[in-house]
Motif scaffolding. Structure first.
Motif, PDB file in Angstrom:
ATOM      1  N   VAL A  74       1.117  -1.109  -0.062  1.00  7.77           N
ATOM      2  CA  VAL A  74      -0.200   0.015   0.008  1.00  7.77           C
ATOM      3  C   VAL A  74       0.814   1.281  -0.129  1.00  7.77           C
ATOM      4  O   VAL A  74       0.724   2.143  -0.700  1.00  7.77           O
ATOM      5  CB  VAL A  74      -0.974  -0.053   1.260  1.00  7.77           C
ATOM      6  CG1 VAL A  74      -1.820   1.227   1.214  1.00  7.77           C
ATOM      7  CG2 VAL A  74      -1.667  -1.296   1.186  1.00  7.77           C
ATOM      8  N   ALA A  75       1.858   1.244   0.808  1.00  7.00           N
ATOM      9  CA  ALA A  75       2.725   2.212   0.827  1.00  7.00           C
ATOM     10  C   ALA A  75       3.644   2.549  -0.311  1.00  7.00           C
ATOM     11  O   ALA A  75       3.745   3.859  -0.813  1.00  7.00           O
ATOM     12  CB  ALA A  75       3.758   2.090   1.997  1.00  7.00           C
ATOM     13  N   ALA A  76       3.945   1.376  -1.074  1.00  5.78           N
ATOM     14  CA  ALA A  76       4.636   1.700  -2.490  1.00  5.78           C
ATOM     15  C   ALA A  76       3.956   2.228  -3.274  1.00  5.78           C
ATOM     16  O   ALA A  76       4.166   2.939  -3.963  1.00  5.78           O
ATOM     17  CB  ALA A  76       5.071   0.115  -2.877  1.00  5.78           C
ATOM     18  N   GLY A  77       2.541   1.914  -3.443  1.00  6.50           N
ATOM     19  CA  GLY A  77       1.656   2.373  -4.241  1.00  6.50           C
ATOM     20  C   GLY A  77       1.374   3.870  -3.785  1.00  6.50           C
ATOM     21  O   GLY A  77       1.570   4.913  -4.775  1.00  6.50           O
ATOM     22  N   ALA A 224      -0.036  -7.724  -4.084  1.00  5.53           N
ATOM     23  CA  ALA A 224       0.785  -6.461  -3.909  1.00  5.53           C
ATOM     24  C   ALA A 224       0.079  -5.120  -4.937  1.00  5.53           C
ATOM     25  O   ALA A 224       0.008  -3.936  -4.706  1.00  5.53           O
ATOM     26  CB  ALA A 224       1.928  -6.688  -3.860  1.00  5.53           C
ATOM     27  N   GLY A 225      -0.004  -5.798  -6.153  1.00  5.92           N
ATOM     28  CA  GLY A 225      -0.635  -4.846  -7.165  1.00  5.92           C
ATOM     29  C   GLY A 225      -1.784  -4.137  -6.893  1.00  5.92           C
ATOM     30  O   GLY A 225      -2.143  -2.982  -6.842  1.00  5.92           O
ATOM     31  N   PHE A 226      -2.860  -5.024  -6.270  1.00  3.24           N
ATOM     32  CA  PHE A 226      -3.839  -4.523  -5.705  1.00  3.24           C
ATOM     33  C   PHE A 226      -3.863  -3.525  -4.477  1.00  3.24           C
ATOM     34  O   PHE A 226      -4.351  -2.272  -4.449  1.00  3.24           O
ATOM     35  CB  PHE A 226      -4.816  -5.582  -5.222  1.00  3.24           C
ATOM     36  CG  PHE A 226      -5.548  -6.456  -6.278  1.00  3.24           C
ATOM     37  CD1 PHE A 226      -5.323  -6.199  -7.640  1.00  3.24           C
ATOM     38  CD2 PHE A 226      -6.191  -7.694  -6.067  1.00  3.24           C
ATOM     39  CE1 PHE A 226      -5.692  -6.866  -8.666  1.00  3.24           C
ATOM     40  CE2 PHE A 226      -6.631  -8.432  -6.950  1.00  3.24           C
ATOM     41  CZ  PHE A 226      -6.472  -8.284  -8.355  1.00  3.24           C
ATOM     42  N   ALA A 227      -2.872  -3.956  -3.808  1.00  2.00           N
ATOM     43  CA  ALA A 227      -2.438  -3.059  -2.479  1.00  2.00           C
ATOM     44  C   ALA A 227      -2.021  -1.714  -3.085  1.00  2.00           C
ATOM     45  O   ALA A 227      -2.401  -0.662  -2.378  1.00  2.00           O
ATOM     46  CB  ALA A 227      -1.564  -3.761  -1.551  1.00  2.00           C
ATOM     47  N   PRO A 239      -4.470  13.919   0.555  1.00  2.00           N
ATOM     48  CA  PRO A 239      -3.214  14.154  -0.231  1.00  2.00           C
ATOM     49  C   PRO A 239      -1.928  14.394   0.785  1.00  2.00           C
ATOM     50  O   PRO A 239      -1.377  15.619   0.613  1.00  2.00           O
ATOM     51  CB  PRO A 239      -3.484  15.484  -0.956  1.00  2.00           C
ATOM     52  CG  PRO A 239      -4.777  15.970  -0.473  1.00  2.00           C
ATOM     53  CD  PRO A 239      -5.462  14.922   0.358  1.00  2.00           C
ATOM     54  N   TYR A 240      -1.856  13.502   1.431  1.00  2.00           N
ATOM     55  CA  TYR A 240      -0.595  13.565   2.558  1.00  2.00           C
ATOM     56  C   TYR A 240      -0.246  12.130   3.020  1.00  2.00           C
ATOM     57  O   TYR A 240      -1.164  11.257   3.313  1.00  2.00           O
ATOM     58  CB  TYR A 240      -1.248  14.344   3.769  1.00  2.00           C
ATOM     59  CG  TYR A 240      -0.044  14.421   4.727  1.00  2.00           C
ATOM     60  CD1 TYR A 240       1.120  14.915   4.815  1.00  2.00           C
ATOM     61  CD2 TYR A 240      -0.199  13.679   5.943  1.00  2.00           C
ATOM     62  CE1 TYR A 240       1.939  14.697   5.550  1.00  2.00           C
ATOM     63  CE2 TYR A 240       0.396  13.660   6.962  1.00  2.00           C
ATOM     64  CZ  TYR A 240       1.748  14.219   6.712  1.00  2.00           C
ATOM     65  OH  TYR A 240       2.880  14.200   7.981  1.00  2.00           O
ATOM     66  N   VAL A 241       1.221  11.915   2.534  1.00  2.00           N
ATOM     67  CA  VAL A 241       1.783  10.446   2.975  1.00  2.00           C
ATOM     68  C   VAL A 241       2.648  10.445   3.848  1.00  2.00           C
ATOM     69  O   VAL A 241       3.887  11.304   3.552  1.00  2.00           O
ATOM     70  CB  VAL A 241       1.889   9.782   1.674  1.00  2.00           C
ATOM     71  CG1 VAL A 241       2.774   8.583   1.792  1.00  2.00           C
ATOM     72  CG2 VAL A 241       0.846   9.663   0.644  1.00  2.00           C
ATOM     73  N   SER A 242       2.742   9.870   5.020  1.00  2.33           N
ATOM     74  CA  SER A 242       3.729   9.855   5.967  1.00  2.33           C
ATOM     75  C   SER A 242       4.105   8.502   6.578  1.00  2.33           C
ATOM     76  O   SER A 242       3.113   7.796   6.289  1.00  2.33           O
ATOM     77  CB  SER A 242       3.524  10.872   7.074  1.00  2.33           C
ATOM     78  OG  SER A 242       2.556  10.180   8.042  1.00  2.33           O
ATOM     79  N   PRO A 243       4.965   8.283   7.232  1.00  7.10           N
ATOM     80  CA  PRO A 243       5.311   6.897   7.611  1.00  7.10           C
ATOM     81  C   PRO A 243       4.221   6.456   8.507  1.00  7.10           C
ATOM     82  O   PRO A 243       4.000   5.195   8.479  1.00  7.10           O
ATOM     83  CB  PRO A 243       6.825   7.162   8.536  1.00  7.10           C
ATOM     84  CG  PRO A 243       7.354   8.383   8.104  1.00  7.10           C
ATOM     85  CD  PRO A 243       6.234   9.310   7.442  1.00  7.10           C
ATOM     86  N   ASP A 244       3.595   7.412   9.201  1.00  2.53           N
ATOM     87  CA  ASP A 244       2.376   6.868  10.180  1.00  2.53           C
ATOM     88  C   ASP A 244       1.011   6.311   9.344  1.00  2.53           C
ATOM     89  O   ASP A 244       0.326   5.938  10.075  1.00  2.53           O
ATOM     90  CB  ASP A 244       2.029   7.968  11.139  1.00  2.53           C
ATOM     91  CG  ASP A 244       3.208   8.428  11.880  1.00  2.53           C
ATOM     92  OD1 ASP A 244       4.084   7.603  12.213  1.00  2.53           O
ATOM     93  OD2 ASP A 244       3.432   9.579  12.369  1.00  2.53           O
ATOM     94  N   SER A 245       1.194   6.725   8.239  1.00  5.40           N
ATOM     95  CA  SER A 245      -0.241   6.358   7.381  1.00  5.40           C
ATOM     96  C   SER A 245      -0.371   4.690   7.138  1.00  5.40           C
ATOM     97  O   SER A 245      -1.127   4.361   6.698  1.00  5.40           O
ATOM     98  CB  SER A 245       0.116   6.968   5.877  1.00  5.40           C
ATOM     99  OG  SER A 245       0.467   8.274   5.968  1.00  5.40           O
ATOM    100  N   PHE A 246       0.901   4.010   7.613  1.00  5.21           N
ATOM    101  CA  PHE A 246       0.796   2.678   7.231  1.00  5.21           C
ATOM    102  C   PHE A 246       1.172   1.813   8.486  1.00  5.21           C
ATOM    103  O   PHE A 246       2.253   1.148   8.424  1.00  5.21           O
ATOM    104  CB  PHE A 246       1.757   2.139   6.297  1.00  5.21           C
ATOM    105  CG  PHE A 246       1.651   3.120   4.965  1.00  5.21           C
ATOM    106  CD1 PHE A 246       0.384   2.881   4.178  1.00  5.21           C
ATOM    107  CD2 PHE A 246       2.161   3.963   4.638  1.00  5.21           C
ATOM    108  CE1 PHE A 246       0.141   3.867   3.089  1.00  5.21           C
ATOM    109  CE2 PHE A 246       2.413   4.864   3.653  1.00  5.21           C
ATOM    110  CZ  PHE A 246       1.064   4.757   2.865  1.00  5.21           C
ATOM    111  N   PRO A 247       0.465   1.699   9.590  1.00  8.50           N
ATOM    112  CA  PRO A 247       0.861   1.085  10.822  1.00  8.50           C
ATOM    113  C   PRO A 247       0.744  -0.349  10.598  1.00  8.50           C
ATOM    114  O   PRO A 247      -0.154  -0.784   9.811  1.00  8.50           O
ATOM    115  CB  PRO A 247       0.026   1.464  11.933  1.00  8.50           C
ATOM    116  CG  PRO A 247      -1.341   2.134  10.974  1.00  8.50           C
ATOM    117  CD  PRO A 247      -0.972   2.609   9.576  1.00  8.50           C
ATOM    118  N   ALA A 248       1.401  -1.058  11.500  1.00  8.61           N
ATOM    119  CA  ALA A 248       1.477  -2.489  11.248  1.00  8.61           C
ATOM    120  C   ALA A 248      -0.236  -2.946  11.617  1.00  8.61           C
ATOM    121  O   ALA A 248      -0.531  -4.276  10.998  1.00  8.61           O
ATOM    122  CB  ALA A 248       2.693  -2.996  12.229  1.00  8.61           C
ATOM    123  N   ALA A 249      -0.690  -2.402  12.753  1.00  9.76           N
ATOM    124  CA  ALA A 249      -1.840  -2.814  13.077  1.00  9.76           C
ATOM    125  C   ALA A 249      -2.822  -2.969  11.889  1.00  9.76           C
ATOM    126  O   ALA A 249      -3.800  -3.792  11.975  1.00  9.76           O
ATOM    127  CB  ALA A 249      -2.259  -1.875  14.331  1.00  9.76           C
TER     128      ALA A 249
END
Ligand code: ATP
Ligand code: MG
Lengths: 341, 227, 284
Positions: A74-77, A224-227, A239-249
């Motif tokens: 998801v983060a990669a996308g 992964a493509g879907f993600a 319109p904002y992407v940060s490390p906290d946007s993708f928590p493990a939970a």
């Protein structure tokens, strides 16, 4: 190709009626919901989760391995869109199209060695990958650094750009439809028959000439493509992407949704995403009632996740979709045509 | 001491045993023969409790130990440990009795079971089964892959065991001559059913046994013809 | 030089806890083929419980022992949930243990709150080659080495240990000689609870743990176990110590925030580099 189409269509004809009705009903509800719901953010997150989980469900159902860090893709996308549009001036539409490809390529790279292993190395490998992606994002300024990437332009072609939330919601619904269609096609293709053999017994599939490792990598890359697609959509929507946007939970939540819906089914992802999202929303409302201690919210959330997973797996191990499917089939008591997948 | 009545065993929906009845008396040696896929291993595994019957009953008066098809060693463990684990069910850790009976085992007690030859492993498998001090020894494929000399030696051990201890033996054996020489009574199994049971000497003359005995050859011949 | 010694000892202490948790993964995986995700939570439980018991006037050693035993029992419970139901495939068991770890988080927040907890340990410092070293960190290493020696003796010398090894090596034959393989799986889970609890009890006096520490602990332990291909406790010990030291050296000389990432990166490298040989070992 035409041969495959006709085969798929003949299957569609032989499918029992209630199922088709149910699908049509769900489509209608999904189209109307954004117009009547007060909170579009919740709905959007649910649709994006459904996109991710559809892929994850197929991965877990057919390769017998889990990804605990689907958020990495998801983060990669999301990063493809965020960094592509703000740093490299990619047209937003192109960034949206590139995102799933970048995520899939990333997955293929990791998947080739990890999927060769049994014992759930993939589960921990993807989780480690997610944590490393988070670190990379907060470390390298190209990826936004600690502050994250902001100022992502809206989606559009030339001068015509999208305004407001509603168009993104419908775009996401369209993408979900596409993802479901691709999944259906994949599962019912010649390749799909191979991976179904794989779900039964790897050794048997191997001896039947199915390229086991390559098939697993393809499914992994697809998921992964879907993600990545979901990540791209989220980068446009918020319109904002940060490390906290993708928590493990959140990645664990995807697994829970996949399990609740039913692994290895086309509709399991959607059903799981809807059930778990709605449940969480309800819990959020309850635990933010005045008078409850501040720890009530995390306790309730963890307890629900845990209970859901354990109970679902032990008492409905195949998930909601196959169980309900079988139940309906039994109710109707007419000879049902087996529809694999 | 072993009473099998109308036994049905399935693998999923495939029926492997279809109404098998068989008796083994106290201290008796009974041979179980039949073509590949007849259900011999399935019967043995059900007798030792590894498989559940779908219907019918298996009653054993006393204890059973099995020498399984394919020897099934604990390959990374020593021969001694393999034997010790054989006594797990009755917590028997006395190796001396088995070493008395199979002296060859004493010499290889420290070696890894996985590194032994086929014959040596078969010896360990028998020793391991004996550690449970069974009243009935169920042996699946005594001679498979072994040199005739080793087979003769093992057969001698079995005969001794039977005579001295009164251990009953249910012996699956492809080598019908050997099976009939060793066991006074025999049972022929085919496609999950008992074709005939009786004294070995009488069965040796019968058509059913001929068919089982030459089963493989007959099938081969059929294939040749149909080509 | 004294700086280096400090990093080394700190790394070894942290690595010891990875090794203990990692050997818990190994013990369970060998016998049941399940990867027990709740392994990190058991360490957190150990830390919390020992803090409460010691604060509740149980003397040292007794408090720690009781904690470890309780963690062992809780480990058995995790096993009952994960493999208690017949025919649960390992993938499903893994996800069940993920669910169990979330239940642990809920229970830990409920009972102990969200803040990190650090039970009392050995006070004072010792000087090694001119470096001041916390005694607790040395204790961690000593206890870990004793635990591994005990583990190795248990598997090679005791009847129960041999039965566990047998269940791991050939489950069919184990069942044949009357070993209850599922019960052995529960014993393995109990053992992993003991090892996890021990890790928590030992590491928490120097590094406070919270409900949030389960993930890094589990990942660190799994990374150590990967060195041993998920089957070898000894290589897990070596791997754990190596990871701990590498992480601390990076933290000390480069940047303090990357020690987990170093461990994870090493784990990925090992998995990728050895994927062929692991796959080969598994096929055997
Ligand atoms: N695990 C299994 N799953 C499904 N079918 C099985 C299984 N084991 C055996 N069968 C089937 O049950 C039947 C009986 O098998 P069994 O192994 O008992 O034969 P057998 O008489 O021992 O043969 P052989 O002489 O080759 O050892 C066969 O048709 C076989 O294909
Ligand atoms: Mg057989």
């Amino acid at each position: 190709m035409t041969q495959m189409m006709s085969r798929v269509m003949s299957r569609a004809r032989s499918r029992p009626q209630p199922r088709t009705l149910l699908v049509l009903l769900a489509c209608a509800a999904a189209c109307v919901a954004p117009l009547v719901l007060p909170d579009l953010t919740f709905f959007m997150r649910m649709v994006m989760a459904a996109i991710v989980v559809t892929g994850l469900s197929i991965l877990m159902g057919y390769s017998g391995q889990a990804s605990l860090g689907q958020g990495a893709f998801v983060a990669a996308g999301a990063l493809t869109v965020a960094v592509g549009t703000t740093r490299f001036d990619l047209p937003p539409l192109l960034a949206l199209l590139a995102a799933p490809a970048v995520a899939a390529g990333f997955a293929a790279l990791v998947g080739v060695p990890l999927l060769r292993l049994h014992g759930h190395y993939l589960a921990f490998g993807t989780l480690a990958l997610l944590l490393m992606v988070q670190t990379a994002m907060s470390t390298f300024d190209v990826l936004g650094g600690a502050l994250g990437v902001s100022g992502i332009p809206p989606l559009g072609v030339g001068d015509r750009v999208v305004v407001g939330q509603l168009p993104y919601v419908y775009l996401a619904l369209g993408c979900l439809g596409l993802v479901l269609l691709v999944s259906h096609r994949t599962v019912h293709s010649r390749f799909g028959r191979g991976i179904q053999a794989l779900a039964g017994s790897q050794t048997a599939a191997e001896s039947a000439g199915v390229p086991v490792n390559r098939s697993k990598v393809v499914i992994f890359a697809l998921s992964a493509g879907f993600a990545g697609l979901a990540g791209a959509l989220s980068a446009f929507f918020t319109p904002y992407v940060s490390p906290d946007s993708f928590p493990a939970a959140e990645s664990f939540t995807f697994v829970i949704m996949a399990v609740v819906g039913g692994l290895g089914t086309i509709w399991g992802g959607v059903v799981g995403a809807v059930i778990v999202s709605v449940l969480l929303q309800v819990l959020n409302t309850i635990s933010s009632q005045p008078g409850l201690p501040p720890t009530a919210a995390p306790i309730m959330q963890y307890a629900t996740y845990g209970t859901l997973l354990v109970l679902a797996l032990l008492f409905m191990p195949r998930g909601v979709v196959p169980s309900v499917d079988a139940g309906v089939g039994r109710l109707l008591t007419r000879p049902r045509v087996e529809v694999p997948g | 001491m072993l009473h099998i009545t109308d036994l049905v065993v399935r693998y999923g929906s495939a029926v492997a045993l279809d109404g098998v009845s068989l008796e083994v008396g106290r201290g008796e040696m009974v041979a179980l023969v039949g073509p590949n896929g007849a259900g011999k291993s399935t019967l043995i595994n059900t007798v030792s409790g590894m498989l559940e019957p779908a219907s019918g009953s298996v009653v054993v008066e006393g204890t059973v130990a099995q020498v399984p098809e394919g020897r099934q060693m604990f390959p990374d463990m020593s021969v001694e440990d393999n034997l010790l684990l054989g006594g797990w069910s009755i917590r028997n850790r006395q190796l001396d009795e088995v070493f008395d009976l199979l002296p060859d085992l004493a010499g290889m007690r420290r070696r890894k079971a996985g590194r032994l030859s086929g014959g040596q492993q078969q010896m360990v498998a028998i020793g391991r089964a004996l550690m449970a001090r069974p009243d009935l020894l169920a042996i699946d494929e005594l001679s498979l892959g072994l040199a005739p000399i080793v087979v003769d030696e093992l057969a001698e051990h079995l005969r001794y065991l039977n005579a001295e201890r009164g251990t009953a033996v249910l012996l699956v054996e492809q080598e019908v001559t050997l099976a009939f020489r060793l066991c006074a009574r025999a049972c022929v199994l085919e496609a999950g059913r008992v074709v005939v049971t009786g004294p070995s000497s009488e069965l040796a003359e019968s058509d059913a046994v001929r068919k089982a005995y030459f089963g493989d050859l007959a099938e081969l011949a059929d294939v040749e013809v149909s080509r | 030089m004294s700086e280096f010694i400090t990093y080394l000892v700190t790394g070894i202490a942290l690595g010891s806890s990875f090794a203990l948790i990692g050997s818990g993964f190994v013990v369970v995986h060998r016998v049941t083929r399940v990867v027990n995700f709740a392994q990190g939570s058991l360490a957190v439980l150990g830390a919390m419980l020992s803090a409460s018991l010691l604060a509740g006037r149980l003397p040292h050693v007794v408090g720690e022992m009781v904690t470890v035993v309780v963690c062992g029992l809780v480990g058995v419970l995790v096993g009952v949930v994960a493999i208690g139901k017949r025919g649960t495939p390992p993938l499903i068991s893994l996800i069940v243990t993920l669910g169990v770890s979330m239940l642990f988080s809920a229970a830990i927040i409920w009972l102990w709150g969200q803040d990190p907890v650090s039970p009392p340990g050995l006070d004072g410092f010792t000087t090694i080659l001119g470096a001041e070293v916390e005694r607790q960190r040395l204790l961690v290493l000593v206890v870990t080495l004793v635990a591994f020696a005990g583990l190795s003796l248990f598997f090679s010398r005791t009847y129960l240990g041999k039965a566990l090894t047998a269940s791991a090596s050939n489950p069919f034959a184990a069942r044949l000689v009357g070993i209850d393989v599922r019960r052995m799986g529960l014993v393995a889970f109990g053992l992993s609870g003991v090892l996890g609890g021990l890790a928590g009890v030992l590491v928490a006096p120097s590094n406070a743990l919270s409900f949030y520490s389960d993930l890094p602990m589990a990942l660190g332990g799994f990374a150590a176990a990967v060195f041993g291909g998920l089957v070898s406790p000894l290589r897990t010990l070596v791997g754990g110590l190596g990871l701990g030291v590498a992480g601390q050296l990076t933290a000390g000389y480069l940047n303090g925030s990357y020690q987990t990432e170093v461990a994870l990166l090493l784990m990925m490298v090992i998995m990728i580099a050895r994927s062929r040989s692991f796959a080969h070992e598994e096929a055997k």
